[in-house]
Scaffold this motif. Sequence first.
Motif, PDB file in Angstrom:
ATOM      1  N   MET A   1    -141.520 -51.595  70.008  1.00 27.92           N
ATOM      2  CA  MET A   1    -140.732 -52.570  70.731  1.00 27.92           C
ATOM      3  C   MET A   1    -141.619 -53.785  71.014  1.00 27.92           C
ATOM      4  SD  MET A   1    -139.260 -49.802  73.469  1.00 27.92           S
ATOM      5  CE  MET A   1    -137.989 -50.764  74.192  1.00 27.92           C
ATOM      6  N   ARG A   2    -141.113 -54.948  70.666  1.00 25.24           N
ATOM      7  CA  ARG A   2    -141.873 -56.172  70.922  1.00 25.24           C
ATOM      8  C   ARG A   2    -141.340 -56.869  72.166  1.00 25.24           C
ATOM      9  NH1 ARG A   2    -143.239 -58.929  65.080  1.00 25.24           N
ATOM     10  NH2 ARG A   2    -144.557 -57.195  64.399  1.00 25.24           N
ATOM     11  N   TYR A   3    -142.284 -57.399  72.936  1.00 23.51           N
ATOM     12  CA  TYR A   3    -141.928 -58.132  74.148  1.00 23.51           C
ATOM     13  C   TYR A   3    -142.712 -59.432  74.187  1.00 23.51           C
ATOM     14  CZ  TYR A   3    -139.654 -54.028  76.192  1.00 23.51           C
ATOM     15  OH  TYR A   3    -138.819 -52.970  76.450  1.00 23.51           O
ATOM     16  N   LEU A   4    -142.062 -60.472  74.692  1.00 27.04           N
ATOM     17  CA  LEU A   4    -142.726 -61.736  74.967  1.00 27.04           C
ATOM     18  C   LEU A   4    -142.964 -61.805  76.471  1.00 27.04           C
ATOM     19  CD1 LEU A   4    -143.791 -64.395  73.831  1.00 27.04           C
ATOM     20  CD2 LEU A   4    -141.533 -65.385  74.280  1.00 27.04           C
ATOM     21  N   MET A   5    -144.228 -61.891  76.832  1.00 25.77           N
ATOM     22  CA  MET A   5    -144.616 -61.981  78.240  1.00 25.77           C
ATOM     23  C   MET A   5    -145.015 -63.424  78.508  1.00 25.77           C
ATOM     24  SD  MET A   5    -147.022 -58.566  78.175  1.00 25.77           S
ATOM     25  CE  MET A   5    -147.362 -58.576  79.935  1.00 25.77           C
ATOM     26  N   MET A   6    -144.334 -64.084  79.450  1.00 22.56           N
ATOM     27  CA  MET A   6    -144.633 -65.483  79.759  1.00 22.56           C
ATOM     28  C   MET A   6    -145.025 -65.590  81.226  1.00 22.56           C
ATOM     29  SD  MET A   6    -141.422 -67.118  77.720  1.00 22.56           S
ATOM     30  CE  MET A   6    -140.301 -65.890  78.382  1.00 22.56           C
ATOM     31  N   SER A   7    -146.009 -66.415  81.499  1.00 21.04           N
ATOM     32  CA  SER A   7    -146.447 -66.596  82.881  1.00 21.04           C
ATOM     33  C   SER A   7    -146.255 -68.050  83.290  1.00 21.04           C
ATOM     34  CB  SER A   7    -147.917 -66.194  83.037  1.00 21.04           C
ATOM     35  OG  SER A   7    -148.728 -66.988  82.205  1.00 21.04           O
ATOM     36  N   LYS A   8    -145.786 -68.221  84.519  1.00 20.33           N
ATOM     37  CA  LYS A   8    -145.593 -69.569  85.046  1.00 20.33           C
ATOM     38  C   LYS A   8    -146.917 -70.097  85.552  1.00 20.33           C
ATOM     39  CE  LYS A   8    -140.723 -69.270  85.987  1.00 20.33           C
ATOM     40  NZ  LYS A   8    -139.654 -69.383  86.926  1.00 20.33           N
ATOM     41  N   THR A   9    -147.016 -71.414  85.558  1.00 22.91           N
ATOM     42  CA  THR A   9    -148.245 -72.037  86.034  1.00 22.91           C
ATOM     43  C   THR A   9    -148.409 -71.767  87.524  1.00 22.91           C
ATOM     44  OG1 THR A   9    -147.120 -74.102  86.468  1.00 22.91           O
ATOM     45  CG2 THR A   9    -148.141 -73.852  84.314  1.00 22.91           C
ATOM     46  N   THR A  10    -149.655 -71.760  87.940  1.00 21.85           N
ATOM     47  CA  THR A  10    -149.953 -71.545  89.357  1.00 21.85           C
ATOM     48  C   THR A  10    -150.942 -72.600  89.821  1.00 21.85           C
ATOM     49  OG1 THR A  10    -151.854 -70.129  88.935  1.00 21.85           O
ATOM     50  CG2 THR A  10    -149.691 -69.047  89.078  1.00 21.85           C
ATOM     51  N   GLU A  67    -142.495 -74.564  87.755  1.00 21.87           N
ATOM     52  CA  GLU A  67    -141.475 -73.826  87.019  1.00 21.87           C
ATOM     53  C   GLU A  67    -141.816 -73.711  85.531  1.00 21.87           C
ATOM     54  OE1 GLU A  67    -138.838 -72.223  88.333  1.00 21.87           O
ATOM     55  OE2 GLU A  67    -139.705 -72.781  90.265  1.00 21.87           O
ATOM     56  N   ALA A  68    -142.836 -74.454  85.083  1.00 28.54           N
ATOM     57  CA  ALA A  68    -143.193 -74.451  83.668  1.00 28.54           C
ATOM     58  C   ALA A  68    -143.985 -73.191  83.322  1.00 28.54           C
ATOM     59  CB  ALA A  68    -144.030 -75.684  83.339  1.00 28.54           C
ATOM     60  N   PHE A  69    -143.762 -72.679  82.123  1.00 27.66           N
ATOM     61  CA  PHE A  69    -144.547 -71.557  81.638  1.00 27.66           C
ATOM     62  C   PHE A  69    -145.887 -72.088  81.138  1.00 27.66           C
ATOM     63  CE2 PHE A  69    -140.248 -69.802  81.287  1.00 27.66           C
ATOM     64  CZ  PHE A  69    -140.434 -68.616  81.978  1.00 27.66           C
ATOM     65  N   GLY A  70    -146.986 -71.434  81.540  1.00 31.47           N
ATOM     66  CA  GLY A  70    -148.312 -71.897  81.179  1.00 31.47           C
ATOM     67  C   GLY A  70    -148.943 -71.123  80.051  1.00 31.47           C
ATOM     68  N   GLY A  71    -148.431 -69.934  79.764  1.00 31.87           N
ATOM     69  CA  GLY A  71    -149.008 -69.136  78.704  1.00 31.87           C
ATOM     70  C   GLY A  71    -148.075 -68.015  78.289  1.00 31.87           C
ATOM     71  N   PHE A  72    -148.421 -67.374  77.179  1.00 31.40           N
ATOM     72  CA  PHE A  72    -147.587 -66.279  76.683  1.00 31.40           C
ATOM     73  C   PHE A  72    -148.447 -65.237  75.990  1.00 31.40           C
ATOM     74  CE2 PHE A  72    -148.274 -68.705  72.918  1.00 31.40           C
ATOM     75  CZ  PHE A  72    -148.281 -67.774  71.905  1.00 31.40           C
ATOM     76  N   ALA A  73    -147.887 -64.059  75.845  1.00 30.60           N
ATOM     77  CA  ALA A  73    -148.481 -63.003  75.029  1.00 30.60           C
ATOM     78  C   ALA A  73    -147.336 -62.275  74.343  1.00 30.60           C
ATOM     79  CB  ALA A  73    -149.293 -62.027  75.872  1.00 30.60           C
ATOM     80  N   LEU A  74    -147.464 -62.090  73.054  1.00 35.87           N
ATOM     81  CA  LEU A  74    -146.501 -61.296  72.289  1.00 35.87           C
ATOM     82  C   LEU A  74    -147.151 -59.942  72.061  1.00 35.87           C
ATOM     83  CD1 LEU A  74    -143.818 -61.096  70.730  1.00 35.87           C
ATOM     84  CD2 LEU A  74    -145.044 -61.966  68.723  1.00 35.87           C
ATOM     85  N   VAL A  75    -146.510 -58.880  72.545  1.00 40.82           N
ATOM     86  CA  VAL A  75    -147.110 -57.549  72.453  1.00 40.82           C
ATOM     87  C   VAL A  75    -146.140 -56.579  71.781  1.00 40.82           C
ATOM     88  CG1 VAL A  75    -148.555 -57.878  74.505  1.00 40.82           C
ATOM     89  CG2 VAL A  75    -146.280 -56.861  74.757  1.00 40.82           C
ATOM     90  N   GLU A  76    -146.704 -55.523  71.220  1.00 40.11           N
ATOM     91  CA  GLU A  76    -145.895 -54.452  70.644  1.00 40.11           C
ATOM     92  C   GLU A  76    -146.299 -53.166  71.339  1.00 40.11           C
ATOM     93  OE1 GLU A  76    -145.367 -54.571  66.516  1.00 40.11           O
ATOM     94  OE2 GLU A  76    -144.184 -52.743  66.482  1.00 40.11           O
ATOM     95  N   VAL A  77    -145.346 -52.549  72.028  1.00 42.19           N
ATOM     96  CA  VAL A  77    -145.611 -51.362  72.834  1.00 42.19           C
ATOM     97  C   VAL A  77    -144.577 -50.282  72.517  1.00 42.19           C
ATOM     98  CG1 VAL A  77    -146.697 -52.657  74.714  1.00 42.19           C
ATOM     99  CG2 VAL A  77    -144.227 -52.312  74.735  1.00 42.19           C
ATOM    100  N   ARG A  78    -144.786 -49.089  73.068  1.00 43.28           N
ATOM    101  CA  ARG A  78    -143.886 -47.964  72.809  1.00 43.28           C
ATOM    102  C   ARG A  78    -142.692 -47.905  73.754  1.00 43.28           C
ATOM    103  NH1 ARG A  78    -149.261 -45.295  72.122  1.00 43.28           N
ATOM    104  NH2 ARG A  78    -149.270 -45.735  74.309  1.00 43.28           N
TER     105      ARG A  78
END
Length: 106
Positions: A1-10, A67-78
């Motif tokens: 399962m692939r997920y896109l994890m996005m983080s907002k700026t801080t 409110e802007a996203f500052g970064g992302f990670a595309l991961v594949e997990v179980r």
Amino acid sequence: MRYLMMSKTTDNTPDEKLFAEMAAFIEEMSAAGILLATGGLDGSGYRMTAVGDEITVTDGPFAEAKEAFGGFALVEVRSKEEVLELGRRFLKIVGDGESVIQQVFA
């Protein structure tokens, strides 16, 4: 399962400890074959809106910088539980803030 994890700026100012912990976290996920891609995002960007045949492009898709996203990670997990644990670990490293995780269908 692939997920896109996005983080907002801080407002947190990154320091050497944060960089070291994040580098170790990224290296661990890469070695485990979980991390497919990661990166930072330009806070301004563009917003495109379609109404009928008219497409409008505006600069800066967010009303407030926080409110802007500052970064992302595309991961594949179980499982969903595994990606949520990765999200918890990420937030423990970076501190206060907000992340959004969405499954990617391919």
